[in-house]
Design an enzyme around this catalytic site. Structure first.
Site, mmCIF file in Angstrom:
data_model
loop_
_atom_site.group_PDB
_atom_site.id
_atom_site.type_symbol
_atom_site.label_atom_id
_atom_site.label_comp_id
_atom_site.label_asym_id
_atom_site.label_seq_id
_atom_site.Cartn_x
_atom_site.Cartn_y
_atom_site.Cartn_z
ATOM 1 N N ASN A 210 107.737 -13.394 -24.232
ATOM 2 C CA ASN A 210 108.562 -12.299 -24.811
ATOM 3 C C ASN A 210 109.629 -11.954 -23.752
ATOM 4 O O ASN A 210 109.137 -12.469 -22.529
ATOM 5 C CB ASN A 210 107.633 -11.262 -25.113
ATOM 6 C CG ASN A 210 106.809 -10.694 -24.182
ATOM 7 O OD1 ASN A 210 107.154 -10.132 -23.349
ATOM 8 N ND2 ASN A 210 105.440 -10.950 -24.558
ATOM 9 N N LYS A 289 105.096 -33.897 -24.695
ATOM 10 C CA LYS A 289 106.030 -33.025 -25.083
ATOM 11 C C LYS A 289 106.254 -33.456 -26.666
ATOM 12 O O LYS A 289 106.338 -34.546 -26.829
ATOM 13 C CB LYS A 289 107.282 -33.534 -24.347
ATOM 14 C CG LYS A 289 108.425 -32.781 -24.771
ATOM 15 C CD LYS A 289 109.717 -33.189 -24.060
ATOM 16 C CE LYS A 289 110.963 -32.626 -24.684
ATOM 17 N NZ LYS A 289 112.017 -33.354 -24.269
ATOM 18 N N VAL A 308 92.897 -5.162 -23.361
ATOM 19 C CA VAL A 308 92.678 -3.789 -22.996
ATOM 20 C C VAL A 308 91.409 -3.371 -23.858
ATOM 21 O O VAL A 308 90.608 -2.413 -23.329
ATOM 22 C CB VAL A 308 93.816 -3.021 -23.143
ATOM 23 C CG1 VAL A 308 94.382 -2.588 -24.705
ATOM 24 C CG2 VAL A 308 93.781 -1.515 -22.485
HETATM 25 O O1 PMT Z 1 108.119 -5.351 -18.698
HETATM 26 P P1 PMT Z 1 109.369 -4.312 -18.799
HETATM 27 O O2 PMT Z 1 110.620 -5.271 -19.108
HETATM 28 O O3 PMT Z 1 109.436 -3.396 -17.752
HETATM 29 O O4 PMT Z 1 108.883 -3.558 -20.329
HETATM 30 C C1 PMT Z 1 107.894 -2.715 -20.204
HETATM 31 C C2 PMT Z 1 107.044 -2.941 -21.542
HETATM 32 C C3 PMT Z 1 108.151 -2.564 -22.852
HETATM 33 C C4 PMT Z 1 106.500 -4.340 -21.723
HETATM 34 C C5 PMT Z 1 105.961 -1.854 -21.600
HETATM 35 O O5 PMT Z 1 106.306 -0.487 -21.390
HETATM 36 C C6 PMT Z 1 105.112 -1.907 -22.801
HETATM 37 O O6 PMT Z 1 105.450 -1.259 -23.803
HETATM 38 N N1 PMT Z 1 103.906 -2.593 -22.481
HETATM 39 C C7 PMT Z 1 102.986 -3.073 -23.580
HETATM 40 C C8 PMT Z 1 103.445 -4.240 -24.480
HETATM 41 C C9 PMT Z 1 102.717 -4.470 -25.706
HETATM 42 O O7 PMT Z 1 102.241 -5.577 -25.863
HETATM 43 O O8 PMT Z 1 102.368 -3.576 -26.404
HETATM 44 P P2 PMT Z 1 101.481 -3.670 -27.824
HETATM 45 O O9 PMT Z 1 101.614 -2.293 -28.771
HETATM 46 O O10 PMT Z 1 101.800 -4.875 -28.424
HETATM 47 O O11 PMT Z 1 99.954 -3.632 -27.118
HETATM 48 C C10 PMT Z 1 99.206 -2.608 -27.026
HETATM 49 C C11 PMT Z 1 98.534 -2.456 -25.642
HETATM 50 O O12 PMT Z 1 97.234 -3.632 -25.735
HETATM 51 C C12 PMT Z 1 99.226 -2.589 -24.686
HETATM 52 O O13 PMT Z 1 98.720 -1.831 -23.711
HETATM 53 C C13 PMT Z 1 99.104 -4.467 -24.238
HETATM 54 O O14 PMT Z 1 99.138 -4.490 -22.776
HETATM 55 C C14 PMT Z 1 97.531 -4.477 -24.787
HETATM 56 N N2 PMT Z 1 97.236 -5.827 -25.244
HETATM 57 C C15 PMT Z 1 97.824 -6.477 -26.358
HETATM 58 C C16 PMT Z 1 97.345 -7.497 -27.102
HETATM 59 C C17 PMT Z 1 96.569 -8.234 -26.375
HETATM 60 N N3 PMT Z 1 96.169 -9.390 -26.595
HETATM 61 N N4 PMT Z 1 95.796 -7.673 -25.290
HETATM 62 C C18 PMT Z 1 96.018 -6.571 -24.727
HETATM 63 O O15 PMT Z 1 95.697 -6.005 -23.726
#
Ligand code: PMT
Length: 401
Positions: A210, A289, A308
């Site tokens: 991403n 590949k 998390v």
């Molecule tokens: O890196 P930048 O370009 O500066 O951009 C910052 C950002 C937009 C990436 C950042 O501010 C942000 O929002 N990060 C979280 C992105 C994300 O994956 O959000 P989510 O809503 O999909 O996930 C929710 C939470 O669960 C997040 O804390 C994520 O790290 C965590 N997660 C998600 C999926 C997974 N398999 N494991 C996780 O720990």
């Protein structure tokens, strides 16, 4: 020794005889590692030319608020967001009065109002002006807003008077500016932060990923270091240099990120999940590949572990902070994520807006916790990271938070 590496310092120069010392101050700030831009008031330009400060800082000097051409280059709002610190030296009695009144009648006072960066003031004026009740009240008002004062020093003044009012030495001002970033809010705490994207391999040369740049997570790591925390960054592949004094552990996939984070748990008091972790990965990684063949191919994906949520569910869980990247119903989805994943706090950012969120220099967010929330207005990611660290410290009951 305090330093200013990776810091953007906006130096405001107002119109006093001490303005000539600003040239030396630019050099001192650069020696501590800062990138410096300068804003001058009209009065300042009577004492020192913009050209001098442009040559020393290596950047154009900003002087006008209502100048269409200058605004096209870097607008007052962009300048305000660019700054990690606004340092005004010298700060004249008039400038202090205008700041205290919240005026925005030139570029410098407008930027001071528009920035979320910390503000440091090095006053310089005649000793009687410094002792005047009006100045005393203005200084008290500004100090109560959290502005930092350096000086003035005492001694013989340009006008012949002796007393307090001389601008402090540039080396002392630069050191005080650097000291702003070392706030001790998380002294003794161990912080683990995930940052950047993950890459989920399809074959030896392709992957799913991403647009996360890692900027937000790296800014958080720098803010945690500045707050005195022992900081470890578990980073997906990004193009950023490591924050000073943070340990950086590089990973590629969500599975590797989870493994690394779980290993760090015994030495973690605060966990901040800022990484954009891929929710799914290819069910199998092809050893060779994948060759171009039929018009359509199917890709089977399997769910990745939730890092998390795993941290929050662990036996000796740290204070656990997540991010929510949403494109609609921001707060409702974020609250739901906080609950489902068992988090203490979540930072909700709207990633449908291209000027914030993924791969931008700015962000805008609402921080939610069980019984409260705080809106963080749009600002640079460094300034936002400092605000998030302050909120975490407050929730943990830090006396300085
Ligand atoms: O890196 P930048 O370009 O500066 O951009 C910052 C950002 C937009 C990436 C950042 O501010 C942000 O929002 N990060 C979280 C992105 C994300 O994956 O959000 P989510 O809503 O999909 O996930 C929710 C939470 O669960 C997040 O804390 C994520 O790290 C965590 N997660 C998600 C999926 C997974 N398999 N494991 C996780 O720990």
């Amino acid at each position: 020794m305090a330093h200013l590496f990776n810091r953007n310092v906006l130096l405001g120069v107002s119109g006093g005889i001490a303005a000539y010392k600003s040239a030396e101050l630019v050099r001192q700030l650069q020696e501590l590692g800062a990138t410096v831009r300068v804003v001058m008031t009209r009065g300042a330009q009577e004492f020192i030319t913009p050209l001098t400060l442009q040559a020393l800082s290596g950047n154009p000097v900003h002087t006008e608020l209502l100048d269409a051409e200058a605004e096209l280059g870097m607008s007052h709002i962009e300048l305000a967001r660019w700054a990690d610190l606004l340092l005004i030296a010298p700060a004249t009695a008039d400038l202090l009065a205008r700041l205290a009144a919240g005026r925005a009648d030139d570029l410098l006072t407008t930027v001071a109002l528009a920035t979320a960066a910390p503000l440091v003031l090095a006053p310089a004026m005649n000793q009687q002006m410094w002792r005047d009740q009006a100045t005393i009240a203005n200084v008290a008002a500004l100090a109560s807003r959290g502005y930092t004062f350096v000086g003035p020093a005492s001694g013989e003044q340009a006008c012949g008077d002796i007393g307090p009012g001389r601008m402090e030495q540039p080396a002392i001002i630069a050191a005080a500016a650097a000291g702003v970033f070392e706030n001790g809010l998380l002294e003794g705490k161990r912080v683990v932060i995930t940052a950047g994207p993950t890459r989920e391999a399809l074959d030896p040369v392709r992957y799913i990923s991403n647009h996360s740049s890692g900027k937000m997570g790296y800014a958080l790591a720098q803010a945690a270091v500045d707050a005195g925390a022992r900081t470890t960054l578990v980073s997906g592949p990004v193009n950023l240099s490591a924050p000073d004094h943070a340990r950086v552990l590089h990973v590629e996939s969500a599975t590797q990120m989870l493994e690394q984070c779980l290993q760090l748990l015994p030495e973690c008091d605060i966990f901040i999940a800022c990484a954009a972790v891929a929710d799914y990965r290819p069910a199998a990684i092809e050893q060779q590949k994948i060759k171009k063949g039929p018009e359509h191919i199917n890709l089977q994906l399997v769910r990745n572990p939730d890092i998390v949520a795993a941290v929050a569910a662990s036996e000796h869980r740290p204070f656990t902070v997540g991010f929510a990247a949403e494109t609609n119903d921001l707060l409702a989805h974020a609250r739901d994520k906080m609950k489902r994943k068992g988090l203490d706090m979540i930072v909700a950012n709207d990633v449908s807006n291209r000027s914030i969120g993924f791969n931008s220099d700015n962000n805008e967010a609402t921080v939610l916790w069980a019984d409260g929330e705080q809106v963080l207005a749009m600002t640079g990611k460094s300034a936002m990271a400092r605000q998030i660290i302050q909120i975490i410290a407050r929730q943990l009951g830090s006396p300085a938070g």
